[in-house]
Design an enzyme around this catalytic site. Structure first.
Site, mmCIF file in Angstrom:
data_model
loop_
_atom_site.group_PDB
_atom_site.id
_atom_site.type_symbol
_atom_site.label_atom_id
_atom_site.label_comp_id
_atom_site.label_asym_id
_atom_site.label_seq_id
_atom_site.Cartn_x
_atom_site.Cartn_y
_atom_site.Cartn_z
ATOM 1 N N ASP A 189 -2.107 10.088 -9.734
ATOM 2 C CA ASP A 189 -2.123 9.052 -10.778
ATOM 3 C C ASP A 189 -0.719 8.768 -11.292
ATOM 4 O O ASP A 189 -0.334 7.619 -11.508
ATOM 5 C CB ASP A 189 -3.023 9.486 -11.927
ATOM 6 C CG ASP A 189 -4.505 9.490 -11.537
ATOM 7 O OD1 ASP A 189 -4.846 8.899 -10.487
ATOM 8 O OD2 ASP A 189 -5.319 10.063 -12.297
ATOM 9 N N ASN A 204 -2.695 12.973 -2.428
ATOM 10 C CA ASN A 204 -3.666 13.541 -3.375
ATOM 11 C C ASN A 204 -4.138 14.913 -2.921
ATOM 12 O O ASN A 204 -4.316 15.826 -3.750
ATOM 13 C CB ASN A 204 -4.869 12.596 -3.517
ATOM 14 C CG ASN A 204 -4.623 11.497 -4.540
ATOM 15 O OD1 ASN A 204 -3.791 11.625 -5.419
ATOM 16 N ND2 ASN A 204 -5.347 10.384 -4.416
ATOM 17 N N ARG A 240 13.145 -5.689 -1.816
ATOM 18 C CA ARG A 240 13.625 -4.997 -3.011
ATOM 19 C C ARG A 240 12.586 -3.998 -3.511
ATOM 20 O O ARG A 240 12.921 -2.886 -3.926
ATOM 21 C CB ARG A 240 13.912 -6.003 -4.122
ATOM 22 C CG ARG A 240 15.130 -6.847 -3.912
ATOM 23 C CD ARG A 240 15.367 -7.658 -5.186
ATOM 24 N NE ARG A 240 16.283 -8.760 -4.948
ATOM 25 C CZ ARG A 240 16.537 -9.713 -5.834
ATOM 26 N NH1 ARG A 240 15.916 -9.677 -7.005
ATOM 27 N NH2 ARG A 240 17.388 -10.682 -5.554
ATOM 28 N N ASP A 278 0.851 -1.177 0.000
ATOM 29 C CA ASP A 278 0.000 0.000 0.000
ATOM 30 C C ASP A 278 0.895 1.237 0.000
ATOM 31 O O ASP A 278 1.955 1.254 0.651
ATOM 32 C CB ASP A 278 -0.895 -0.019 1.246
ATOM 33 C CG ASP A 278 -2.045 0.965 1.164
ATOM 34 O OD1 ASP A 278 -1.906 1.957 0.440
ATOM 35 O OD2 ASP A 278 -3.068 0.736 1.834
ATOM 36 N N GLU A 296 -4.912 2.691 -3.912
ATOM 37 C CA GLU A 296 -3.456 2.740 -3.895
ATOM 38 C C GLU A 296 -2.840 1.426 -3.440
ATOM 39 O O GLU A 296 -1.647 1.343 -3.137
ATOM 40 C CB GLU A 296 -2.982 3.865 -2.948
ATOM 41 C CG GLU A 296 -3.208 3.619 -1.470
ATOM 42 C CD GLU A 296 -4.601 3.979 -1.004
ATOM 43 O OE1 GLU A 296 -4.826 4.071 0.204
ATOM 44 O OE2 GLU A 296 -5.508 4.147 -1.877
ATOM 45 N N HIS A 315 -4.977 15.039 -7.850
ATOM 46 C CA HIS A 315 -5.191 13.668 -8.317
ATOM 47 C C HIS A 315 -4.326 13.318 -9.530
ATOM 48 O O HIS A 315 -3.942 12.164 -9.701
ATOM 49 C CB HIS A 315 -6.672 13.457 -8.657
ATOM 50 C CG HIS A 315 -7.549 13.384 -7.451
ATOM 51 N ND1 HIS A 315 -7.666 12.260 -6.666
ATOM 52 C CD2 HIS A 315 -8.329 14.326 -6.836
ATOM 53 C CE1 HIS A 315 -8.487 12.468 -5.668
ATOM 54 N NE2 HIS A 315 -8.906 13.747 -5.738
#
Length: 616
Positions: free
Chosen positions: A499, A490, A546, A482, A526, A495
């Site tokens: 994106d 945002n 990683r 997440d 997300e 936004h």
């Protein structure tokens, strides 16, 4: 033939009245002549042609006129008997037998009397022979014999046989001759181009007949038939009838003068000689009629075959499809002209070749061979899609509808019919449709924003890899990660920047997880998920680290994060699934680990089954 059919119904005009008068005279004279030859011959009538004349007139007129013709014929017969000094009862009774015979003979032709009757047709010749020359004379003979015995004494026992033979011979000889004279086909003999041959062949008939009947040493009847048959073959039945007339004239004249084969018969009375002449003429008429039937049937078959060939050639040469005929060895025997404008080949270049030799793409030859072998073994016709080479070397997709064609006589297969259609446009459309379908399927399984797999594809991949892991008893891992404080990102940057951030992280994940079997998916908002088949706990944890480090290395500014840049939290779960287990247990475990990673400070990796193993 139609000149006697011009009247309507019962109307009697001058021309038709003349016909009735001629009919009366002809029947009266022939009947009277026959009765005259009967006198002193023990009831052995040499000939009886009046019934055949009446039958001929009936066949030349419509059925509506038959009653009046029967009346005139009956009256002429009665008059001939009375003039021959038969009593009224005998005259009426024997004439009734003759009319009965004529009615029976005419009945089979009643429905065809409106058309020209030709005895070169098998059905009409069979009716004349079976009914007019056998059944009808036999019935009239059975009826006439007791009448004759009732009124006369000393009637020979073979009276009925003589009645039958004279009437039958008359029907066979006279009826075809009269009808041929009223047949419009006879005018073809006067054609300027054909007239020399007509004169030459009839002259040959004249010479041969003269030679036969002038001779008094040998019975040379057989000489008459070769020229007669030649006339029929070359000129038709009408000319053959003229040849028979020549034979009739010579036979009567020379026999009357004591010459010819008939005169060579010892102690033969005049009646017997006339009877034998009739046998000869009847044989000649039957011979001419039978040969005409064969020739007419052959001509009709040739016309039908020619018409059929023209029709099929017209269809083949104007079809936009290529029509190919091959033998059972696959050798091309015919190719329609469509091959030239469709593929550039001249049909002559391909006739004699096989599909193994030319045109068919080598990869499609086995399928073509299998299809033809299946047809030969009795399977129904089928279609085949394959590639054919144009003359310029390019290949076209073609569809062939192939079937066997069989010999009309034996019914056995003799080759293949191949109707070939250009489906290059259809094939291209199918390929475009397939590409569109694949694209649509990809859109249905790809997240539009990040280009990774969507939730639907994730579930399918997890289900598939889970069952595979069960079969192989191998580990499967699932990572859930997440973006930390993404809502705040945002709010701070908008936004559009959000994106872009998600796209960067998705691309980073694809760079880290490069195996073909790994699935990177956007789980929602997300949140992302990664399915790692054949990956144990340590390997999954290392890859998760990683990923976290790669995102951190991006250094994407995030003023709302304690780290001042974008980071991710990762939950990691690994299992070797048991048979019958549900992949949701792996999802739930990874989700718990992700929650724990976020609860304990974010920007870290938590292993669901080893929470102590945690790095940030």
């Amino acid at each position: 033939m139609n000149r006697l059919r011009s009247g309507k119904n019962w109307s009697v005009d001058a021309k038709y009245l003349l016909v009735l008068v001629v009919l009366f005279c002809a029947v009266f004279l022939t009947a009277r002549l026959s009765i005259l030859t009967d006198m002193g011959s023990d009831g052995e009538a040499a000939f009886w042609w009046s019934n055949a004349i009446l039958l001929s007139v009936l066949l030349l007129n419509r059925r509506e006129r038959w009653p009046l013709i029967f009346i005139v014929g009956y009256a002429a017969n009665v008059a001939a008997h009375i003039h021959g000094r038969d009593s009224l009862p005998v005259s009426f009774a024997l004439s009734g037998c003759d009319i009965l015979e004529t009615a029976i003979s005419a009945y089979p032709f009643a429905k065809t009397a409106e058309h020209a009757i030709r005895f070169s047709r098998p059905r009409e010749l069979a009716r004349l022979c079976l009914v007019g020359a056998l059944l009808a004379p036999a019935i009239s003979a059975v009826c006439a014999a007791p009448v004759y015995r009732l009124f006369y004494v000393g009637v020979p026992s073979n009276f009925g046989v003589h009645w039958f033979l004279s009437n039958a011979l008359g029907a066979i000889i006279v009826t075809p001759i009269i009808l041929s004279f009223f047949n419009n086909d006879g005018y073809a003999l006067l054609d300027r181009n054909q007239f020399p041959e007509v004169v030459g062949l009839l002259s040959l008939m004249f010479i041969c007949t003269y030679a036969v009947f002038h001779n008094t040493s040998f019975p040379l009847f057989f000489i008459l038939f070769p020229p007669l048959l030649l006339i029929v073959v070359r000129l038709g039945m009408n000319a053959g009838i003229l040849g028979i007339c020549i034979i009739a004239v010579f036979s009567v004249i020379f026999t009357a003068h004591g010459r010819g084969p008939m005169a060579m018969i010892q102690d033969a009375r005049w009646e017997r000689q006339v009877f034998l002449i009739q046998v000869l003429l009847a044989s000649a008429v039957l011979c001419v009629s039978l040969v005409s039937v064969v020739l007419n049937e052959r001509r009709l078959l040739e016309q039908a075959a020619r018409k059929s060939e023209q029709l099929y050639r017209l269809l083949a040469e104007n079809s936009r499809d290529i029509i190919v005929l091959t033998d059972l060895k696959h050798r091309r025997e015919y190719i329609s002209p469509a091959v030239q404008w469709m593929m550039g080949w001249d049909p002559k270049e391909l006739v004699g070749t096989t599909y193994q030799d030319s045109i068919v793409h080598p990869d499609d030859v086995p399928a073509m061979t299998a299809t033809l072998d299946a047809l030969k073994s009795g399977e129904p016709a089928k279609s085949l899609t394959y590639r054919c080479q144009k003359k310029d070397g390019a290949y076209l997709w073609m569809e062939a509808n192939i079937s066997l064609y069989c010999d009309r006589i034996t019914g056995g297969p003799i080759g293949y019919v191949n109707v070939v259609r250009n489906i290059a446009e259809r094939k291209a459309a199918e390929e475009r449709l397939q590409d569109a379908y694949l694209a649509l399927e990809a859109l249905a399984s790809v997240d539009a924003l990040t280009g990774t797999a969507n939730r639907r594809h994730l579930n399918e991949a997890l289900e598939h890899d889970w069952h595979r892991a069960i079969r192989t008893a191998s580990p499967i891992s699932l990572l859930l990660f997440d973006v930390d404080h993404f809502k705040l990102f945002n709010d701070l940057y908008g936004h559009l920047r959000g994106d872009d951030c998600l796209r960067q992280i998705a691309e980073t994940a694809r760079q880290v997880f490069r195996r073909s079997g790994d699935t990177v998916a956007r789980f929602g908002g997300e949140e992302f998920a990664i399915v790692l088949p054949d990956t144990d706990r340590a390997g999954a944890y290392e890859l998760a680290q990683r990923l976290r480090q790669a995102v951190e290395a991006l250094g994407t500014e995030h003023a709302g994060s304690q780290h001042s840049f974008v980071t991710v939290s990762v939950g990691c779960a690994t299992l070797v699934p048991e048979p019958g287990s549900d992949p949701n247990i792996l999802m739930e475990a990874a989700d718990r680990a992700l929650y724990e990673a976020k609860r304990t400070g974010r920007n870290r990796v938590i292993d669901a089954f080893n929470p102590q193993l945690s790095t940030s």
